[in-house]
Design a protein around this motif. Structure first.
Motif, mmCIF file in Angstrom:
data_model
loop_
_atom_site.group_PDB
_atom_site.id
_atom_site.type_symbol
_atom_site.label_atom_id
_atom_site.label_comp_id
_atom_site.label_asym_id
_atom_site.label_seq_id
_atom_site.Cartn_x
_atom_site.Cartn_y
_atom_site.Cartn_z
ATOM 1 N N ARG A 1 92.780 57.390 44.213
ATOM 2 C CA ARG A 1 94.087 57.030 43.831
ATOM 3 C C ARG A 1 95.268 57.438 44.666
ATOM 4 O O ARG A 1 96.443 57.413 44.380
ATOM 5 N N PHE B 1 78.701 46.227 40.552
ATOM 6 C CA PHE B 1 79.965 46.694 40.425
ATOM 7 C C PHE B 1 80.842 45.561 41.010
ATOM 8 O O PHE B 1 82.064 45.662 40.725
ATOM 9 N N LEU C 1 81.653 62.203 39.583
ATOM 10 C CA LEU C 1 82.447 61.254 40.683
ATOM 11 C C LEU C 1 82.092 59.728 40.273
ATOM 12 O O LEU C 1 82.818 59.275 40.377
ATOM 13 N N ARG D 1 88.955 52.925 46.838
ATOM 14 C CA ARG D 1 89.866 54.020 47.396
ATOM 15 C C ARG D 1 90.128 55.203 46.239
ATOM 16 O O ARG D 1 90.266 54.655 45.032
ATOM 17 N N PHE E 1 89.199 54.615 40.243
ATOM 18 C CA PHE E 1 89.321 54.536 41.762
ATOM 19 C C PHE E 1 90.167 53.192 41.951
ATOM 20 O O PHE E 1 90.319 52.355 40.987
ATOM 21 N N GLU E 2 90.629 53.011 43.210
ATOM 22 C CA GLU E 2 91.417 51.751 43.293
ATOM 23 C C GLU E 2 90.680 50.544 44.279
ATOM 24 O O GLU E 2 90.047 51.141 45.411
ATOM 25 N N VAL E 3 90.533 49.463 43.731
ATOM 26 C CA VAL E 3 89.801 48.241 44.475
ATOM 27 C C VAL E 3 90.713 47.302 44.589
ATOM 28 O O VAL E 3 91.363 46.569 43.557
ATOM 29 N N GLU E 4 91.005 46.868 45.913
ATOM 30 C CA GLU E 4 91.905 45.924 45.863
ATOM 31 C C GLU E 4 93.073 45.797 45.007
ATOM 32 O O GLU E 4 93.523 44.845 44.440
ATOM 33 N N ARG F 1 93.135 61.101 37.888
ATOM 34 C CA ARG F 1 94.524 61.577 37.720
ATOM 35 C C ARG F 1 95.092 61.425 36.314
ATOM 36 O O ARG F 1 94.724 60.413 36.022
ATOM 37 N N THR G 1 93.459 49.615 39.766
ATOM 38 C CA THR G 1 92.929 50.985 39.364
ATOM 39 C C THR G 1 92.304 51.137 38.114
ATOM 40 O O THR G 1 92.777 50.808 37.145
ATOM 41 N N TYR G 2 90.797 51.415 38.162
ATOM 42 C CA TYR G 2 90.301 51.314 37.090
ATOM 43 C C TYR G 2 89.075 52.097 37.145
ATOM 44 O O TYR G 2 88.518 52.847 38.150
ATOM 45 N N TYR G 3 88.133 52.472 36.140
ATOM 46 C CA TYR G 3 86.863 53.181 36.222
ATOM 47 C C TYR G 3 85.846 52.094 37.057
ATOM 48 O O TYR G 3 85.311 51.264 36.360
ATOM 49 N N ALA G 4 85.814 52.278 38.131
ATOM 50 C CA ALA G 4 85.227 51.068 39.215
ATOM 51 C C ALA G 4 83.769 51.323 39.011
ATOM 52 O O ALA G 4 83.074 50.082 39.285
ATOM 53 N N MET G 5 83.190 52.361 38.344
ATOM 54 C CA MET G 5 81.815 52.532 38.221
ATOM 55 C C MET G 5 81.468 52.622 36.794
ATOM 56 O O MET G 5 80.481 51.602 36.073
ATOM 57 N N GLU G 6 82.054 53.370 36.168
ATOM 58 C CA GLU G 6 81.755 53.607 34.639
ATOM 59 C C GLU G 6 82.744 54.464 33.835
ATOM 60 O O GLU G 6 83.281 55.365 34.436
ATOM 61 N N THR H 1 86.078 47.854 49.564
ATOM 62 C CA THR H 1 86.214 49.452 49.662
ATOM 63 C C THR H 1 87.003 49.736 48.450
ATOM 64 O O THR H 1 87.754 49.170 47.917
ATOM 65 N N ARG I 1 73.687 48.048 37.191
ATOM 66 C CA ARG I 1 75.000 47.244 37.008
ATOM 67 C C ARG I 1 75.319 47.034 38.479
ATOM 68 O O ARG I 1 75.312 47.830 39.407
ATOM 69 N N VAL J 1 88.175 65.580 47.295
ATOM 70 C CA VAL J 1 88.427 64.171 47.020
ATOM 71 C C VAL J 1 88.897 64.017 45.543
ATOM 72 O O VAL J 1 88.199 64.330 44.467
ATOM 73 N N LEU J 2 89.986 63.255 45.381
ATOM 74 C CA LEU J 2 90.610 63.016 44.206
ATOM 75 C C LEU J 2 89.537 61.985 43.200
ATOM 76 O O LEU J 2 89.612 60.968 43.571
ATOM 77 N N ILE J 3 89.248 62.638 42.132
ATOM 78 C CA ILE J 3 88.186 61.864 41.450
ATOM 79 C C ILE J 3 89.163 61.224 40.281
ATOM 80 O O ILE J 3 88.834 59.882 39.778
#
Lengths: 306, 337
Positions: free
Chosen positions: A204, A176, B237, A202, B242-245, B225, B248-253, A200, A174, B221-223
């Motif tokens: 939450r 990302f 993990l 981050r 997570f937050e990207v730019e 919330r 905030t979403y399931y950035a990987m899956e 990057t 996939r 590490v906060l996975i």
């Protein structure tokens, strides 16, 4: 004296940027340069003839050149590209998948790359018997594990360690980056070209955690062993890999050289690399801990004692 | 004469009761691990000691099922003897095959126990036929379990390039990353599937109720919330938010399970030999339910592949068992990528 290698560029940089980058590398004190696209087969701003042109230029400027192969091979066209690299006839090849080893074993001397999962003496000896002349330790391996492995290392086989840069931690089919842009991978529009050091991710609570680089996931922190050179030398490591970041790579290479030649203290070099790195540094893997940790390095320990 | 083609249902056994549940409900093969870090489900209270392994092999063989040993982690030099002993024990207890990822171990197994069949573990990351043929030529590997990274079309293409039997994951936990090529867990906790047989290990997990909601952490590490109305999942993990730019979403899956039931006729058409169910960490009741559904589906598909349709009852039953009650075809379905 340990040699310094520049790892393959893991990001998707514009063509001119890549050529400018290698112009700087040619002028740098690096001994070895790994070239080629190892992450995503869709990236196309440079093709094999371009990489070979760069290889020729770097070689003429006294660098030992190695062509690196893609880590995740999924299709017949990936294999075709692999065969062209394996059969290039002029330059050594770094195998980053067992498929590459299959093409190189017994035919061409090769470098066993960091993704081949060489964790023990038996596997290392086998790789050497197949024609590996150098191997790159898996990034998660600790100093103590390497020491064990080095005791029975086959003669003539060089050991290389990933010593600087964001850690390549995982590969997926996939993409990302495409997922971030809500695009399917097949229509990714090559937007990773906008992220010269990745994107990057981050937690939450705002802490830099990982970095998205297309199908690759990297550490957000920059793995940096510049404070650990005595223990690397003690472990019999011959080559240190510096993984390109978008800025200051040549300066980082020079700093490694300066510390090796004792012109700069490890302590000062740590401070300076910390200023040049795109994020905070870590060295946990080498010290047997979680990769993201920053352990007391030899230099800091000395400073503390003094 | 070519032996008749058969798709084998390969089911997880994290304990003797789970092994019996799998065999009793129609598994053709069960796979198990010993009670240590020689396998990739190294969890407390799970897996087999030698006595249980013997009983398991006896039970399965008496009912016509095969037993495979998962020995799919990479030994460090210090641990070599433990892995070697596991191979010897597999031979000694009469297991039918061992599932390996490490080259050194394959060489040892081939030389010491030539009668033992070797399967290439998914942890061996063989996603192309050149890699699979490498393992076949050097170690006589008979079957390769493919990483969950290929689209169905890519699997079909790969199958044309090798004589080695292929085994595919059909149901259960979904690794987003190419297996054997993921160090995310050790980056955060020091322990990974390759070196310790665990991913996001339970001992590194902390839950905490806070003013912002329930938090799950892995070694600090906060996975993720969770709001009060959300179900809190295990902090694997790669399945956190997570937050990207700024997003905030399931950035990987997302927390989701793989389910390839609808692909069965296609898998049988290209003569995939093994259909693997993930889940040695699951309960005997889970194993029984999943095995029962897949047995029925495979049997029906075999009888009449043209008219095969996924029964709503199967879907309902598997849906209840899926992680986060979500299912996906994963990489087999190209748009997932």
């Amino acid at each position: 004296m340990m040699k310094l290698a520049v790892g393959p560029i893991l990001y998707y940089w514009p063509r001119d940027t890549v050529f400018e980058f290698y112009e700087q590398i040619a002028a740098s004190c690096a001994d070895i340069v790994y070239l080629g696209e190892t992450v995503c087969s869709r990236r196309h701003l440079l093709r094999l003839p371009d990489w070979l042109e760069l290889a020729g230029m770097l070689s003429a400027r006294g660098k030992q050149v190695v062509l690196s192969t893609q880590a995740l091979l999924e299709s017949e066209s990936d294999l075709k590209a692999l065969r062209r690299i394996a059969g290039n006839g002029d330059f050594a090849v770094e195998a980053n998948d067992m498929g590459a080893v299959n093409l190189l074993a017994g035919r061409v001397p090769f470098v066993a790359g960091p993704f081949l999962n060489i964790y023990n003496q038996q596997t290392l000896a086998l790789m050497a018997s197949l024609g590996a002349q150098r191997w790159v330790m898996p990034v998660e391996m600790a100093r103590t594990a390497l020491l064990n492995l080095q005791q029975t290392r086959p003669a003539g086989l060089e050991t290389e360690v990933f010593a600087y840069g964001r850690l390549p931690l995982a590969f997926s089919s996939r993409c990302f980056t495409a997922r971030f842009h809500n695009l399917p991978k097949d229509d990714c529009r090559f937007l990773c070209v906008d992220d010269p050091d990745g994107k990057t991710m981050r937690t939450r609570e705002g802490k830099p955690f990982l970095v998205i680089n297309g199908i690759q996931t990297q550490s957000a922190l920059v793995h940096n062993l510049i404070g650990d050179l005595p223990s690397l030398a003690e472990a019999g490591v011959e080559v240190l890999r510096i993984s390109p970041q978008s800025a200051h790579t040549a300066a980082v290479i020079q700093l490694f050289r300066d510390v090796l030649e004792q012109r700069v203290t490890a302590e000062l070099a740590l401070q300076q690399t910390q200023r040049m790195a795109p994020a905070e540094c870590c060295n946990g893997y080498w010290h047997g801990g979680a990769g993201m940790e920053q352990h007391f390095s030899a230099a800091e320990a000395c400073a503390a004692v003094a | 004469m070519q032996p008749e083609y058969k798709l084998e249902l390969v089911c997880p056994a994290g304990s003797l009761p789970a092994l019996k549940a799998a065999v009793d409900n129609g598994a053709d093969c069960v796979y198990m691990g010993f009670r240590d870090d020689t396998n990739a489900r190294n969890f407390t209270g799970l897996n087999f000691d030698l006595t249980n392994a013997r009983s398991g092999v006896e039970y399965a063989h008496a009912r016509g099922a095969q037993v495979l040993l998962a020995l799919n982690t990479y030994p460090h030099s210090q641990g070599w003897e433990r892995w070697k002993r596991a191979i010897d024990n597999a031979a000694d207890t009469g297991m039918d095959a061992i599932i390996l990822a490490d080259l050194g171990l394959m060489q040892y197994a081939m030389k010491t126990h030539p009668q033992l069949h070797l399967h290439l573990s998914v942890q061996g990351s063989a996603s192309n036929y050149e890699a699979i043929n490498f393992y076949h030529e050097h170690f006589g590997v008979r079957r390769a379990v493919l990483p969950r990274v290929l689209s169905f079309a890519q699997v079909e293409e790969l199958a044309k390039g090798t004589k080695v039997e292929l085994e595919l994951f059909g149901f259960g936990g979904l690794c987003v990353m190419a297996e054997g090529r993921c160090a995310l867990s050790s980056y955060v906790t020091g322990e990974s599937p390759n070196n310790c047989g665990v991913c996001s290990p339970p001992k590194a997990v902390r839950w905490q109720q806070t003013a912002q909601g329930m938090e799950s952490r892995l070694n600090g590490v906060l996975i993720d919330r969770y709001a009060d109305n959300e179900n809190a999942g295990y902090p694997t993990l790669c399945k956190g938010r997570f937050e990207v730019e700024g997003a905030t979403y399931y950035a990987m899956e997302e927390p989701t399970s793989l389910n390839t039931l609808e692909l069965l006729p296609e898998l049988m058409r290209i003569k995939v030999r093994g259909l693997k169910i993930e889940g040695r960490q699951r309960s005997p009741a889970y194993v029984a339910q999943v095995t029962r559904v897949w047995r029925a589906a495979i049997d029906q598909c075999k009888r009449n592949p043209q008219s095969f349709a996924v029964s709503p009852a199967w879907s309902a039953e598997l849906g209840k068992l899926a992680e986060g009650q979500q299912q996906t075809l994963g990489a087999y379905n190209r748009p997932w990528k």
